[in-house]
Design a protein around this motif. Structure first.
Motif, PDB file in Angstrom:
ATOM      1  N   ALA A 174      -0.727   1.625 -16.223  1.00 53.24           N
ATOM      2  CA  ALA A 174      -1.753   0.591 -16.407  1.00 53.24           C
ATOM      3  C   ALA A 174      -2.327   0.636 -17.818  1.00 53.24           C
ATOM      4  CB  ALA A 174      -2.861   0.756 -15.367  1.00 53.24           C
ATOM      5  N   ILE A 175      -2.613   1.841 -18.307  1.00 51.46           N
ATOM      6  CA  ILE A 175      -3.150   1.985 -19.662  1.00 51.46           C
ATOM      7  C   ILE A 175      -2.131   1.518 -20.696  1.00 51.46           C
ATOM      8  CG2 ILE A 175      -3.821   3.711 -21.389  1.00 51.46           C
ATOM      9  CD1 ILE A 175      -5.171   5.231 -18.975  1.00 51.46           C
ATOM     10  N   GLY A 176      -0.878   1.884 -20.498  1.00 60.44           N
ATOM     11  CA  GLY A 176       0.176   1.451 -21.413  1.00 60.44           C
ATOM     12  C   GLY A 176       0.314  -0.064 -21.442  1.00 60.44           C
ATOM     13  N   TYR A 177       0.271  -0.705 -20.279  1.00 60.08           N
ATOM     14  CA  TYR A 177       0.371  -2.160 -20.234  1.00 60.08           C
ATOM     15  C   TYR A 177      -0.806  -2.796 -20.961  1.00 60.08           C
ATOM     16  CZ  TYR A 177       3.753  -1.218 -16.477  1.00 60.08           C
ATOM     17  OH  TYR A 177       4.821  -0.755 -15.742  1.00 60.08           O
ATOM     18  N   ILE A 228      -4.757 -10.599 -20.474  1.00 60.07           N
ATOM     19  CA  ILE A 228      -4.617 -10.105 -19.103  1.00 60.07           C
ATOM     20  C   ILE A 228      -5.991 -10.164 -18.458  1.00 60.07           C
ATOM     21  CG2 ILE A 228      -4.196  -8.066 -17.676  1.00 60.07           C
ATOM     22  CD1 ILE A 228      -1.917  -7.341 -19.449  1.00 60.07           C
ATOM     23  N   ARG A 229      -6.073 -10.866 -17.349  1.00 56.63           N
ATOM     24  CA  ARG A 229      -7.341 -10.979 -16.618  1.00 56.63           C
ATOM     25  C   ARG A 229      -7.487  -9.865 -15.589  1.00 56.63           C
ATOM     26  NH1 ARG A 229      -7.560 -17.437 -15.570  1.00 56.63           N
ATOM     27  NH2 ARG A 229      -7.787 -17.980 -17.751  1.00 56.63           N
ATOM     28  N   ARG A 230      -6.354  -9.510 -14.969  1.00 58.09           N
ATOM     29  CA  ARG A 230      -6.370  -8.460 -13.947  1.00 58.09           C
ATOM     30  C   ARG A 230      -5.040  -7.743 -13.995  1.00 58.09           C
ATOM     31  NH1 ARG A 230      -5.422  -7.529  -8.199  1.00 58.09           N
ATOM     32  NH2 ARG A 230      -4.333  -9.508  -7.995  1.00 58.09           N
ATOM     33  N   LEU A 231      -5.104  -6.431 -13.840  1.00 57.60           N
ATOM     34  CA  LEU A 231      -3.893  -5.615 -13.846  1.00 57.60           C
ATOM     35  C   LEU A 231      -4.054  -4.527 -12.802  1.00 57.60           C
ATOM     36  CD1 LEU A 231      -1.209  -4.683 -15.230  1.00 57.60           C
ATOM     37  CD2 LEU A 231      -2.647  -3.283 -16.695  1.00 57.60           C
ATOM     38  N   GLU A 232      -3.045  -4.381 -11.970  1.00 62.24           N
ATOM     39  CA  GLU A 232      -3.083  -3.352 -10.931  1.00 62.24           C
ATOM     40  C   GLU A 232      -1.700  -2.731 -10.811  1.00 62.24           C
ATOM     41  OE1 GLU A 232      -5.233  -4.184  -7.154  1.00 62.24           O
ATOM     42  OE2 GLU A 232      -3.261  -3.833  -6.254  1.00 62.24           O
ATOM     43  N   VAL A 233      -1.662  -1.411 -10.682  1.00 60.05           N
ATOM     44  CA  VAL A 233      -0.412  -0.695 -10.454  1.00 60.05           C
ATOM     45  C   VAL A 233      -0.572   0.094  -9.165  1.00 60.05           C
ATOM     46  CG1 VAL A 233       1.220   1.021 -11.322  1.00 60.05           C
ATOM     47  CG2 VAL A 233       0.048  -0.495 -12.938  1.00 60.05           C
ATOM     48  N   GLU A 234       0.288  -0.181  -8.210  1.00 56.64           N
ATOM     49  CA  GLU A 234       0.311   0.570  -6.947  1.00 56.64           C
ATOM     50  C   GLU A 234       1.526   1.485  -6.982  1.00 56.64           C
ATOM     51  OE1 GLU A 234       1.281  -0.155  -2.237  1.00 56.64           O
ATOM     52  OE2 GLU A 234       0.329  -1.780  -3.344  1.00 56.64           O
ATOM     53  N   VAL A 235       1.308   2.771  -6.790  1.00 55.87           N
ATOM     54  CA  VAL A 235       2.405   3.739  -6.763  1.00 55.87           C
ATOM     55  C   VAL A 235       2.686   4.094  -5.313  1.00 55.87           C
ATOM     56  CG1 VAL A 235       3.182   6.031  -7.489  1.00 55.87           C
ATOM     57  CG2 VAL A 235       1.769   4.647  -9.031  1.00 55.87           C
ATOM     58  N   GLN A 236       3.939   3.929  -4.920  1.00 58.65           N
ATOM     59  CA  GLN A 236       4.395   4.254  -3.561  1.00 58.65           C
ATOM     60  C   GLN A 236       5.391   5.394  -3.668  1.00 58.65           C
ATOM     61  OE1 GLN A 236       6.218   0.577  -2.359  1.00 58.65           O
ATOM     62  NE2 GLN A 236       4.281  -0.543  -2.316  1.00 58.65           N
ATOM     63  N   ALA A 237       5.190   6.435  -2.892  1.00 65.84           N
ATOM     64  CA  ALA A 237       6.068   7.602  -2.967  1.00 65.84           C
ATOM     65  C   ALA A 237       6.525   8.000  -1.566  1.00 65.84           C
ATOM     66  CB  ALA A 237       5.340   8.770  -3.630  1.00 65.84           C
ATOM     67  N   ASP A 238       7.829   8.031  -1.357  1.00 63.95           N
ATOM     68  CA  ASP A 238       8.397   8.469  -0.082  1.00 63.95           C
ATOM     69  C   ASP A 238       8.577   9.976  -0.124  1.00 63.95           C
ATOM     70  OD1 ASP A 238       8.568   5.783   0.583  1.00 63.95           O
ATOM     71  OD2 ASP A 238      10.672   5.623  -0.001  1.00 63.95           O
ATOM     72  N   VAL A 282       4.435  -0.976  -8.089  1.00 64.64           N
ATOM     73  CA  VAL A 282       4.290  -2.420  -7.966  1.00 64.64           C
ATOM     74  C   VAL A 282       3.202  -2.840  -8.949  1.00 64.64           C
ATOM     75  CG1 VAL A 282       3.738  -4.336  -6.419  1.00 64.64           C
ATOM     76  CG2 VAL A 282       4.916  -2.286  -5.526  1.00 64.64           C
ATOM     77  N   VAL A 283       3.563  -3.703  -9.886  1.00 65.70           N
ATOM     78  CA  VAL A 283       2.635  -4.142 -10.919  1.00 65.70           C
ATOM     79  C   VAL A 283       2.188  -5.564 -10.597  1.00 65.70           C
ATOM     80  CG1 VAL A 283       2.296  -4.511 -13.394  1.00 65.70           C
ATOM     81  CG2 VAL A 283       3.872  -2.718 -12.602  1.00 65.70           C
TER      82      VAL A 283
END
Length: 171
Positions: A79-82, A93-103, A125-126
């Protein structure tokens, strides 16, 4: 910080590293000390954090477990890099979210099975809200991903060494 301030800070660092690459190299040190039960006190520079395990894993659940911090490191680094690259490229960019999914499969953590412990797959998921077009956003994400330190940690094998110091109790 505004996009303008982020861009200026980026450009200063880029110029300094171009002129003297060695200033970007160093060794980060984090000290983790086991406390009560499975809880750990973490010190890194001016930061003090606590890590614990859930009750079902033998901890008190008083703090996030190591996996939370690992996923947080990846997601926040992305997120910081983006945001940095968006500032440098002037993309709004108005809104930015990164969801990390780990199996994961916790069996080996408890000595069961032969598989290596850890994640079998990690996805991120960005979600971006921006007036920029999708092609511009994809180019930005690709550029930022290619420069992401934590994405690099997840993508490539790195050398890992253990050093042991055994202390005898003082009497």
């Amino acid at each position: 910080m505004s996009q303008h301030a982020i861009k200026k800070a980026f450009e200063r660092s880029e110029k300094a590293l171009t002129l003297k690459p060695s200033i970007g190299r160093g060794t980060a040190r984090t000290t983790v000390r086991l406390g009560e039960g499975l809880a750990c006190e973490v010190r890194d520079g001016r930061w003090n954090l606590t890590v614990d395990m859930s009750e079902k894993s033998g901890g008190s659940g008083a703090a996030p477990d190591p996996g939370v911090f690992g996923r947080t490191a990846l997601g926040s680094c992305l997120a910081i890099g983006y945001a940095k690259w968006a500032a440098v490229r002037g993309l709004p960019i108005r809104r930015l979210e990164v969801e990390v999914q780990a199996d994961y499969d916790a069996a080996r953590e408890y000595g069961v099975g032969d598989e290596l412990p850890g994640y079998s797959q990690v996805r991120y998921v960005v979600t971006v809200e921006s007036d920029a077009g999708e092609d511009e956003i994809v180019r930005l994400l690709d550029e930022a991903d290619s420069c992401s330190p934590w994405l690099g940690v997840f993508l490539r094998p790195i050398e890992l060494r253990r050093e042991l110091r055994v202390l005898q109790p003082e009497e």
